[in-house]
Write an enzyme that holds these catalytic residues in place. Sequence first.
Site, PDB file in Angstrom:
ATOM      1  N   LYS A  32       0.842  -1.200   0.000  1.00 16.40           N
ATOM      2  CA  LYS A  32       0.000   0.000   0.000  1.00 16.40           C
ATOM      3  C   LYS A  32       0.880   1.254   0.000  1.00 16.40           C
ATOM      4  O   LYS A  32       2.092   1.151   0.247  1.00 16.40           O
ATOM      5  CB  LYS A  32      -0.910  -0.015   1.231  1.00 16.40           C
ATOM      6  CG  LYS A  32      -0.148   0.058   2.554  1.00 16.40           C
ATOM      7  CD  LYS A  32      -1.054  -0.171   3.757  1.00 16.40           C
ATOM      8  CE  LYS A  32      -0.280  -0.060   5.054  1.00 16.40           C
ATOM      9  NZ  LYS A  32      -1.098  -0.452   6.222  1.00 16.40           N
ATOM     10  N   ARG A  79     -10.713   0.705  14.521  1.00 16.79           N
ATOM     11  CA  ARG A  79     -10.279   1.412  13.313  1.00 16.79           C
ATOM     12  C   ARG A  79     -10.523   0.478  12.141  1.00 16.79           C
ATOM     13  O   ARG A  79      -9.630   0.108  11.434  1.00 16.79           O
ATOM     14  CB  ARG A  79      -8.798   1.754  13.442  1.00 16.79           C
ATOM     15  CG  ARG A  79      -8.286   2.756  12.438  1.00 16.79           C
ATOM     16  CD  ARG A  79      -6.825   2.544  12.118  1.00 16.79           C
ATOM     17  NE  ARG A  79      -6.562   1.288  11.444  1.00 16.79           N
ATOM     18  CZ  ARG A  79      -5.362   0.894  11.046  1.00 16.79           C
ATOM     19  NH1 ARG A  79      -4.310   1.626  11.275  1.00 16.79           N
ATOM     20  NH2 ARG A  79      -5.192  -0.264  10.429  1.00 16.79           N
ATOM     21  N   TYR A 117      15.508  31.021   5.911  1.00 17.26           N
ATOM     22  CA  TYR A 117      14.406  31.874   6.347  1.00 17.26           C
ATOM     23  C   TYR A 117      14.517  32.190   7.835  1.00 17.26           C
ATOM     24  O   TYR A 117      14.779  31.301   8.651  1.00 17.26           O
ATOM     25  CB  TYR A 117      13.061  31.169   6.115  1.00 17.26           C
ATOM     26  CG  TYR A 117      12.636  31.149   4.668  1.00 17.26           C
ATOM     27  CD1 TYR A 117      12.324  32.327   3.993  1.00 17.26           C
ATOM     28  CD2 TYR A 117      12.530  29.939   3.991  1.00 17.26           C
ATOM     29  CE1 TYR A 117      11.916  32.292   2.659  1.00 17.26           C
ATOM     30  CE2 TYR A 117      12.120  29.907   2.659  1.00 17.26           C
ATOM     31  CZ  TYR A 117      11.816  31.083   2.003  1.00 17.26           C
ATOM     32  OH  TYR A 117      11.417  31.047   0.702  1.00 17.26           O
ATOM     33  N   MET A 167      11.129  24.696   1.075  1.00 13.85           N
ATOM     34  CA  MET A 167      10.310  23.779   0.284  1.00 13.85           C
ATOM     35  C   MET A 167      11.165  22.934  -0.658  1.00 13.85           C
ATOM     36  O   MET A 167      10.928  21.740  -0.831  1.00 13.85           O
ATOM     37  CB  MET A 167       9.278  24.571  -0.522  1.00 13.85           C
ATOM     38  CG  MET A 167       8.307  23.686  -1.283  1.00 13.85           C
ATOM     39  SD  MET A 167       7.109  24.621  -2.247  1.00 13.85           S
ATOM     40  CE  MET A 167       6.120  25.357  -0.957  1.00 13.85           C
TER      41      MET A 167
HETATM   42  C1  LIG Z   1      -0.344  -1.598   6.715  1.00 19.77           C
HETATM   43  C2  LIG Z   1      -0.950  -2.850   7.169  1.00 19.77           C
HETATM   44  C3  LIG Z   1      -0.157  -3.993   7.338  1.00 19.77           C
HETATM   45  C4  LIG Z   1       1.350  -3.969   7.240  1.00 19.77           C
HETATM   46  O1  LIG Z   1       1.836  -3.475   8.465  1.00 19.77           O
HETATM   47  P1  LIG Z   1       3.403  -3.299   8.722  1.00 19.77           P
HETATM   48  O2  LIG Z   1       3.534  -3.024  10.161  1.00 19.77           O
HETATM   49  O3  LIG Z   1       3.804  -2.154   7.866  1.00 19.77           O
HETATM   50  O4  LIG Z   1       4.030  -4.568   8.296  1.00 19.77           O
HETATM   51  C5  LIG Z   1      -0.782  -5.159   7.681  1.00 19.77           C
HETATM   52  N1  LIG Z   1      -2.117  -5.214   7.841  1.00 19.77           N
HETATM   53  C6  LIG Z   1      -2.910  -4.133   7.698  1.00 19.77           C
HETATM   54  C7  LIG Z   1      -4.372  -4.266   7.895  1.00 19.77           C
HETATM   55  C8  LIG Z   1      -2.354  -2.914   7.374  1.00 19.77           C
HETATM   56  O5  LIG Z   1      -3.141  -1.847   7.233  1.00 19.77           O
END
Ligand SMILES: *Cc1c(COP(=O)(O)O)cnc(C)c1O
Length: 375
Positions: free
Chosen positions: A48, A143, A269, A317
């Site tokens: 992801k 969550r 800055y 930036m």
């Molecule tokens: C991001 C995520 C992972 C991977 O977690 P890491 O700690 O980065 O290995 C696994 N399961 C879910 C549901 C996630 O959102």
Amino acid sequence: MTAVLIAPERTRLSLLSAPTLATLPDAVGENVHRVRAATDARIMAVVKADGYGHGAVTVARAAVDAGAEWLGVTDVAEAVALRDAGLAVPILSWLNPAGVDAAEAAAHRVDIAVGSVEELRDLIADAGAPVRVHLHLDTGMSRGGSPFEEWPELLRVARQGRGRIEVVGVMGHLPRADEGDPRANAAAVLRMRQARDAVLREGFGPLLVHLAATSGALTDPATHFGMVRIGAGLVGIDPSETETLDGAGRFTASVVHSAAVPAGTPVGYGGTYVTASATHLSVVGVGYADGIPRDLAAGASVEICGARHPLVGRVSMDQIVVDTGAAQFPRGTAVTVFGPEGGAVPSVQEWARWAGTIPHTIVTGIGTRVQRSIA
Ligand SMILES: *Cc1c(COP(=O)(O)O)cnc(C)c1O
């Protein structure tokens, strides 16, 4: 004699190396092997957020080549991009913020995690060809995921949807695995077993059960079940800080300007930094738009020619200024922001400490104008 027109010399600017994040597939592979040594479970490579900034396809290919059996993403579009790149292993998508196109998921063989009765109903309503579903249990994070109390209703709806969906997995997520203490995971593990057993009693199965991410995979075998989902670990981040994994990215830039300055020279800055003595400054062509954190503790440094040099003044930036002391580096000199080498080259973990954050935000914060390459 005929006059000859001489073209003006081409600008040499193109010789400066653009900020680049090079991804190291060998390091990703090595990290997969390290996880493999810690578990008998299958390994899902989680790519992801563009493979934690390192390139989803690059990281996915390296992980699958090293033996990862599954891929994980947060929406179907990311999964389709992996399919388009030729990745053939099973893929699970678990957040689906834009909703799920059931036909697209089925057509591309993307499994869908479902974390509420409503999501499940929607999916069943949309499904033509059967969609493979993983039921997502809330194992204590509030969550996402369906609380165990809603499990009976979820299973009732799943039973009614049989034929349009196929329940093939159960997933949870550990809220406290980065503590590296199995006691912190015990409640989630128990819930996971209860939820799995309830699904099996409904006659679903075989089931792929998965709960652990990188920390759980490296520190608590009770969390492994049938598969572990590894994201951070692929790129060299162990959130439990119990293992030293291989950094999978090298972030480089170059000196775009350098100068000798006297004592008392304000830098950047607001003039928040004033040189204490005569020194040399190098301006490096990366700033907060490229992912350099703006708030940094003293000590934040980059590597130039084998030595560390501190950032001084505010991060802009597009630029940072580095105090290189007695050394003056010509324009175009290579600078390493972070990399896996150790020694003078800072690690992602050091940047996280300087910025008061976790390594994940450093790698996922690298800006889009930073070129990506494969090392
Ligand atoms: C991001 C995520 C992972 C991977 O977690 P890491 O700690 O980065 O290995 C696994 N399961 C879910 C549901 C996630 O959102």
